[in-house]
Design a protein around this motif. Structure first.
Motif, PDB file in Angstrom:
ATOM      1  N   SER A 108       0.834  -1.199   0.000  1.00  0.00           N
ATOM      2  CA  SER A 108       0.000   0.000   0.000  1.00  0.00           C
ATOM      3  C   SER A 108       0.870   1.252   0.000  1.00  0.00           C
ATOM      4  N   PHE A 109       1.965   1.199   0.761  1.00  0.00           N
ATOM      5  CA  PHE A 109       2.869   2.344   0.919  1.00  0.00           C
ATOM      6  C   PHE A 109       3.606   2.675  -0.376  1.00  0.00           C
ATOM      7  N   TRP A 110       3.867   1.679  -1.209  1.00  0.00           N
ATOM      8  CA  TRP A 110       4.616   1.911  -2.459  1.00  0.00           C
ATOM      9  C   TRP A 110       3.926   2.990  -3.293  1.00  0.00           C
ATOM     10  N   ASP A 111       2.610   2.978  -3.253  1.00  0.00           N
ATOM     11  CA  ASP A 111       1.838   3.912  -4.083  1.00  0.00           C
ATOM     12  C   ASP A 111       0.509   4.216  -3.375  1.00  0.00           C
ATOM     13  N   PRO A 112       0.564   5.044  -2.316  1.00  0.00           N
ATOM     14  CA  PRO A 112      -0.656   5.293  -1.527  1.00  0.00           C
ATOM     15  C   PRO A 112      -1.810   5.831  -2.370  1.00  0.00           C
ATOM     16  N   ALA A 113      -1.488   6.604  -3.394  1.00  0.00           N
ATOM     17  CA  ALA A 113      -2.548   7.168  -4.235  1.00  0.00           C
ATOM     18  C   ALA A 113      -3.299   6.060  -4.980  1.00  0.00           C
ATOM     19  N   ALA A 114      -2.573   5.031  -5.397  1.00  0.00           N
ATOM     20  CA  ALA A 114      -3.211   3.924  -6.115  1.00  0.00           C
ATOM     21  C   ALA A 114      -4.121   3.136  -5.168  1.00  0.00           C
ATOM     22  N   THR A 115      -3.656   2.932  -3.932  1.00  0.00           N
ATOM     23  CA  THR A 115      -4.507   2.241  -2.957  1.00  0.00           C
ATOM     24  C   THR A 115      -5.791   3.053  -2.748  1.00  0.00           C
ATOM     25  N   THR A 143      -1.689  10.534   2.328  1.00  0.00           N
ATOM     26  CA  THR A 143      -0.472  11.345   2.406  1.00  0.00           C
ATOM     27  C   THR A 143       0.026  11.403   3.850  1.00  0.00           C
ATOM     28  N   GLY A 144       1.218  11.993   4.026  1.00  0.00           N
ATOM     29  CA  GLY A 144       1.739  12.234   5.375  1.00  0.00           C
ATOM     30  C   GLY A 144       2.424  11.029   5.981  1.00  0.00           C
ATOM     31  N   PRO A 145       2.709  11.087   7.293  1.00  0.00           N
ATOM     32  CA  PRO A 145       3.515  10.041   7.947  1.00  0.00           C
ATOM     33  C   PRO A 145       2.836   8.674   8.020  1.00  0.00           C
ATOM     34  N   THR A 152      -4.047   1.481   5.961  1.00  0.00           N
ATOM     35  CA  THR A 152      -5.450   1.083   5.807  1.00  0.00           C
ATOM     36  C   THR A 152      -6.033   1.036   7.214  1.00  0.00           C
ATOM     37  N   VAL A 153      -6.877   1.973   7.512  1.00  0.00           N
ATOM     38  CA  VAL A 153      -7.331   2.138   8.884  1.00  0.00           C
ATOM     39  C   VAL A 153      -8.812   1.744   9.023  1.00  0.00           C
ATOM     40  N   VAL A 154      -9.137   1.075  10.126  1.00  0.00           N
ATOM     41  CA  VAL A 154     -10.539   0.727  10.386  1.00  0.00           C
ATOM     42  C   VAL A 154     -11.280   2.002  10.749  1.00  0.00           C
ATOM     43  N   GLN A 155     -12.358   2.244  10.036  1.00  0.00           N
ATOM     44  CA  GLN A 155     -13.109   3.485  10.239  1.00  0.00           C
ATOM     45  C   GLN A 155     -14.599   3.208  10.018  1.00  0.00           C
ATOM     46  N   PRO A 156     -15.378   3.190  11.105  1.00  0.00           N
ATOM     47  CA  PRO A 156     -16.813   2.906  10.967  1.00  0.00           C
ATOM     48  C   PRO A 156     -17.462   3.839   9.945  1.00  0.00           C
TER      49      PRO A 156
END
Ligand code: CA
Length: 312
Positions: free
Chosen positions: A184-191, A275-277, A282-286
């Motif tokens: 995912s980190f290789w290309d965050p925009a693609a994810t 973007t960013g740090p 991929t974060v769990v978000q209700p």
């Protein structure tokens, strides 16, 4: 025969040239209920020339030079460490892959992303995509032809980390917080782009792969089948990586296509940090994007399954 061939479920694979990716290819091609439409290689966890070469030679070894390999030309924002990528040269030079002068399996003249867009467009039914690297090539194919989104039945992806830390190193990747998984980190925009689609996503995150290591005992178990070319190949590949913490990332993802009964799945609502740090996290978000994750696996039966599949 014709009807049997037609009833096979079509799958297009896109991998990114790591040791695990060749073994995933080798596992996928043993699954007789699937019709593989081609193999695309993303230039991520590899150097692309030997990665394409090794893939073509592996298909030759498996008697599948009827398939086409295609080279994607996408570029990621955060390159994989060279130490990971250099294994490609070793695999491409393994004696078992170099018994002939040149590979027979054809290389597509078009880019991997164009090949993917065309194969999806021409497919008479929806196609499952098995992706064992970054999602970038799929995102690029959708850019070339947005209508092929609806030709994708689902994407089965090795990637993400939901309720565990990522595997991006905070020290070597300065400025990152370590929460992202590498594909995912290789290309965050693609994810993030794929997260915006309506395509059903089944992911194999670090949450489950952390529980399925490549052990010395497993590598020795493969050795006992080394009279079979594919077992010999797998044993040599795994011998290359036993010095590090190595898990069945891509191979576990691929095994789901062959033996879904070994897995327990769980649905999550998620988001991608673009973007960013935490980029690529991929974060769990209700209320977020629904994904289905491989949650648990019968590890012993998984080991038995792949040992058996490679005994040929
Ligand atoms: Ca991979």
């Amino acid at each position: 025969m014709m009807n049997a061939a037609r009833s096979k479920k079509p799958v297009l694979m896109v991998h990114d040239g790591g040791v695990d990716d060749y073994l995933s290819t080798a596992l996928l091609l043993t699954m007789e209920h699937l019709q593989v439409l081609g193999i695309v290689v993303t230039p991520a966890d590899c150097y692309i020339e030997p990665a394409v070469g090794a893939t073509r030679k592996l298909l030759d070894l498996m008697g599948r030079s009827d398939l086409t390999v295609a080279e994607s030309t996408v570029r990621g924002l955060n390159p994989f460490p060279r130490l990971f990528r250099r294994d490609t040269f070793t695999v491409d030079h393994l004696p078992i892959l170099n018994q002939a002068d040149a590979p027979q399996t054809p290389l597509a003249a078009e880019t991997g992303q164009a090949f993917m867009a065309r194969v999806l467009h021409e497919a008479p039914e929806q196609v499952t995509i098995l992706c064992t690297g970054p999602l970038s090539t799929i995102a690029a194919a959708l850019e070339l032809n947005p209508s092929v989104e609806y030709k994708i039945r689902k994407i089965v992806w090795m990637g993400g980390a939901l309720n565990v830390p990522g595997n991006v190193d905070k020290v070597t990747e300065g400025g990152q917080d370590g929460s992202a998984e590498w594909n995912s980190f290789w290309d965050p925009a693609a994810t993030a782009r794929i997260w915006q689609t309506d395509i059903p996503l089944t992911i194999c995150p670090l949450d489950i792969t952390n529980n399925v290591p490549v052990t010395s005992a497993f590598v020795r178990a493969i050795a006992r089948s080394r009279q079979f070319p594919l077992s010999d190949f797998a044993g040599q590949c795994y011998a290359l990586v036993t010095h590090q913490d190595y898990f069945f990332w891509d191979v576990l993802t691929t095994a789901y296509l062959g033996r879904p009964d070994l897995f327990e799945l769980k649905d999550w609502e998620t988001a991608v940090i673009p973007t960013g740090p935490s980029q690529g996290r991929t974060v769990v978000q209700p209320g977020g994007r629904k994904v289905r994750a491989l949650h648990k696996v019968d590890t012993e039966k998984f080991y038995e399954y792949i040992l058996e599949q490679w005994r040929r």
